[in-house]
Design a protein around this motif. Structure first.
Motif, PDB file in Angstrom:
ATOM      1  N   ILE A   1       1.063  -0.959  -0.201  1.00 11.28           N
ATOM      2  CA  ILE A   1       0.030  -0.339  -0.082  1.00 11.28           C
ATOM      3  C   ILE A   1       0.612   1.709  -0.296  1.00 11.28           C
ATOM      4  CG2 ILE A   1      -2.020   1.063   1.702  1.00 11.28           C
ATOM      5  CD1 ILE A   1      -2.665  -1.652   2.912  1.00 11.28           C
ATOM      6  N   ALA A   2       0.846   2.521  -0.499  1.00  7.58           N
ATOM      7  CA  ALA A   2       1.268   3.353  -0.750  1.00  7.58           C
ATOM      8  C   ALA A   2       0.160   4.742  -0.259  1.00  7.58           C
ATOM      9  CB  ALA A   2       1.932   3.826  -1.767  1.00  7.58           C
ATOM     10  N   TYR A   3       0.576   5.985   0.566  1.00  6.10           N
ATOM     11  CA  TYR A   3      -0.276   6.906   1.029  1.00  6.10           C
ATOM     12  C   TYR A   3       0.160   7.975   0.662  1.00  6.10           C
ATOM     13  CZ  TYR A   3      -2.315   3.243   4.162  1.00  6.10           C
ATOM     14  OH  TYR A   3      -1.910   1.788   5.102  1.00  6.10           O
ATOM     15  N   LEU A   4      -0.295   8.636  -0.166  1.00  5.16           N
ATOM     16  CA  LEU A   4      -0.320   9.696  -1.221  1.00  5.16           C
ATOM     17  C   LEU A   4      -0.571  11.288  -0.405  1.00  5.16           C
ATOM     18  CD1 LEU A   4       1.787  10.759  -3.331  1.00  5.16           C
ATOM     19  CD2 LEU A   4      -0.550  11.370  -4.660  1.00  5.16           C
TER      20      LEU A   4
ATOM     21  N   PHE B   1      -5.033   8.108  -1.577  1.00  9.58           N
ATOM     22  CA  PHE B   1      -4.865   9.602  -1.517  1.00  9.58           C
ATOM     23  C   PHE B   1      -5.502  10.541  -0.148  1.00  9.58           C
ATOM     24  CE2 PHE B   1      -5.771  13.212  -4.563  1.00  9.58           C
ATOM     25  CZ  PHE B   1      -4.967  14.031  -4.494  1.00  9.58           C
ATOM     26  N   PHE B   2      -4.592  11.276   0.169  1.00 12.34           N
ATOM     27  CA  PHE B   2      -5.221  12.312   1.614  1.00 12.34           C
ATOM     28  C   PHE B   2      -5.673  13.209   0.437  1.00 12.34           C
ATOM     29  CE2 PHE B   2      -3.773  15.112   4.310  1.00 12.34           C
ATOM     30  CZ  PHE B   2      -5.567  14.792   5.080  1.00 12.34           C
ATOM     31  N   ASP B   3      -6.475  14.032   0.604  1.00 14.16           N
ATOM     32  CA  ASP B   3      -6.977  14.899  -0.472  1.00 14.16           C
ATOM     33  C   ASP B   3      -7.655  16.077   0.516  1.00 14.16           C
ATOM     34  OD1 ASP B   3      -7.848  16.076  -3.225  1.00 14.16           O
ATOM     35  OD2 ASP B   3      -9.284  15.303  -3.140  1.00 14.16           O
TER      36      ASP B   3
ATOM     37  N   ARG C   1      -6.391   0.581 -14.100  1.00 16.87           N
ATOM     38  CA  ARG C   1      -4.765   0.683 -13.575  1.00 16.87           C
ATOM     39  C   ARG C   1      -4.448   0.436 -12.381  1.00 16.87           C
ATOM     40  NH1 ARG C   1      -2.198   5.077 -16.066  1.00 16.87           N
ATOM     41  NH2 ARG C   1      -0.294   3.503 -15.096  1.00 16.87           N
ATOM     42  N   ILE C   2      -5.178   1.133 -11.573  1.00 19.00           N
ATOM     43  CA  ILE C   2      -4.496   0.809  -9.569  1.00 19.00           C
ATOM     44  C   ILE C   2      -5.932   0.593  -9.134  1.00 19.00           C
ATOM     45  CG2 ILE C   2      -2.858   2.324  -9.822  1.00 19.00           C
ATOM     46  CD1 ILE C   2      -4.633   4.507  -8.526  1.00 19.00           C
ATOM     47  N   LYS C   3      -5.665  -0.411  -7.860  1.00  9.01           N
ATOM     48  CA  LYS C   3      -6.877  -0.086  -6.747  1.00  9.01           C
ATOM     49  C   LYS C   3      -6.345   1.119  -5.580  1.00  9.01           C
ATOM     50  CE  LYS C   3      -8.776  -4.455  -3.842  1.00  9.01           C
ATOM     51  NZ  LYS C   3      -8.569  -5.383  -3.669  1.00  9.01           N
ATOM     52  N   GLY C   4      -7.955   1.472  -5.681  1.00  5.86           N
ATOM     53  CA  GLY C   4      -7.025   2.956  -4.400  1.00  5.86           C
ATOM     54  C   GLY C   4      -8.265   3.212  -4.347  1.00  5.86           C
ATOM     55  N   LEU C   5      -8.187   4.621  -3.704  1.00  3.18           N
ATOM     56  CA  LEU C   5      -9.083   4.586  -2.481  1.00  3.18           C
ATOM     57  C   LEU C   5      -8.795   7.242  -2.801  1.00  3.18           C
ATOM     58  CD1 LEU C   5      -8.937   5.562   0.715  1.00  3.18           C
ATOM     59  CD2 LEU C   5      -8.908   3.382   0.919  1.00  3.18           C
TER      60      LEU C   5
ATOM     61  N   ASP D   1     -12.405  -3.569   1.681  1.00  4.71           N
ATOM     62  CA  ASP D   1     -13.836  -3.057   1.098  1.00  4.71           C
ATOM     63  C   ASP D   1     -14.174  -1.815   0.650  1.00  4.71           C
ATOM     64  OD1 ASP D   1     -14.418  -2.840   3.484  1.00  4.71           O
ATOM     65  OD2 ASP D   1     -16.522  -3.492   3.690  1.00  4.71           O
ATOM     66  N   ALA D   2     -12.961  -0.983   1.421  1.00  4.13           N
ATOM     67  CA  ALA D   2     -13.189   0.228   1.910  1.00  4.13           C
ATOM     68  C   ALA D   2     -12.443   1.286  -0.283  1.00  4.13           C
ATOM     69  CB  ALA D   2     -12.182   1.095   2.340  1.00  4.13           C
ATOM     70  N   TYR D   3     -11.791   0.002  -0.297  1.00  2.00           N
ATOM     71  CA  TYR D   3     -11.194   0.440  -1.957  1.00  2.00           C
ATOM     72  C   TYR D   3     -12.431   0.697  -2.970  1.00  2.00           C
ATOM     73  CZ  TYR D   3      -6.843   0.662   0.079  1.00  2.00           C
ATOM     74  OH  TYR D   3      -5.645   0.290   0.206  1.00  2.00           O
TER      75      TYR D   3
END
Length: 306
Positions: free
Chosen positions: A63-66, A101-103, A146-150, A211-213
């Motif tokens: 997991i990567a957190y931006l 992604f922290f937005d 392309r990616i699995k993200g949230l 399941d948050a993704y």
């Protein structure tokens, strides 16, 4: 391995602590000058505007957190943020890494209408347009498979340990220093503020919840929104002294922006201070009902005790 891209700020530091406490001991911190938060952290020096460096920083991560933050400069945001987002998406796609992604809310309209995860983007300036562009890039990559993200989205910060926000700088930092606080634009409009450690803990929880993704999440806030007058009133109760405040009206910022670059960069965001700002985090509360949210009183008590 879970990796924080953009280490070093209060959100990233608390995120590293929370991941270590409850999710994993294998944590990588990535920035131009990373510093360990936990003794076992792996440090990687990388410029995320460099695609190859970003790929190396992400490699091997589950997991990567931006969480990258840039100085409040519109030209810098327009030049660097889309490049960083593209490089991070490409790196996560290459290595099969999930992306969190922290937005923020700069792309939302500055109206009193409740803001939900489905609120349409209506930015009021250059920085808002950049944030809308980044979120759209992320959603497009997710939709294309392309990616699995949230996306974890937060309103304005307030918090401990050098949290940078207008509310901290103008109100609580001045109260703590024994000075009269300044209130931007209106003392009677209700504010939606997020306690920075809550934002980090929620981000870690989302990243480690399968399941948050595939979704956007508003990170949790105390739903009992307060006006600046009420927040200063709580500070008066906490300190045991009567605290007044000075409202800085719009014309002060209009004049000041001509001479102060910081005020000029802030100006596009002031519309949301004129009236109620209603950030709705009920989706998160429904999915994670046991998540403890810091009340405004507890947050203010902690800030003023520092």
């Amino acid at each position: 391995m879970q990796t924080i891209l953009g280490a070093g700020g209060p959100i990233a530091d608390e995120l590293a602590r929370e991941l270590f406490r409850n999710h994993t001991k294998e944590i990588r911190l990535v920035s131009r000058k990373p510093v360990k938060v936990n003794d076992t952290d792996e440090l990687v020096v990388a410029d995320l505007t460099d695609a190859e460096a970003t790929s190396r920083a992400v490699a091997g991560s589950k997991i990567a957190y931006l969480t990258v933050g840039l100085p409040l400069n519109s030209e810098l945001w327009e030049r660097q943020f889309p490049v960083i987002m593209r490089n991070v998406i490409d790196a996560c796609a290459e290595h099969g890494t999930k992306l969190v992604f922290f937005d923020n809310t700069y792309m939302y309209p500055g109206t009193p209408a409740p803001q939900t995860e489905h609120t349409a983007y209506q930015p009021g300036g250059r920085k808002g347009r950049v944030r809308g562009q980044l979120a759209t890039m992320m959603l497009d990559a997710m939709d294309a498979g392309r990616i699995k993200g949230l996306i974890g989205r937060a309103p304005e910060f307030y918090g401990p340990k050098g949290t940078k926000s207008y509310t901290n700088t103008l109100v609580f930092d001045r109260i703590r220093a024994g000075k009269r606080p300044f209130v931007p634009v209106s003392a009677t409009a209700k504010r939606s503020l997020i306690w920075t450690p809550d934002a980090s803990r929620a981000l870690a929880l989302l990243g480690n919840t399968p399941d948050a993704y595939g979704q956007t999440w508003h990170l949790p806030i105390d739903p009992n929104r307060k006006t600046y007058a009420e927040l200063v009133g709580i500070a008066s109760e906490v300190t045991g002294r009567r605290i007044g405040y000075t409202v800085l009206p719009m014309f002060v910022f209009r004049i000041g922006r001509r001479f102060n670059p910081t005020l000029d960069e802030m100006f596009e965001l002031l519309a949301r201070y004129r009236q109620d700002n209603v950030f709705d985090s009920s989706k998160f509360a429904a999915r994670f009902p046991d998540f403890p949210v810091t009340t405004y009183r507890k947050g203010i008590e902690q800030i003023l005790a520092e």
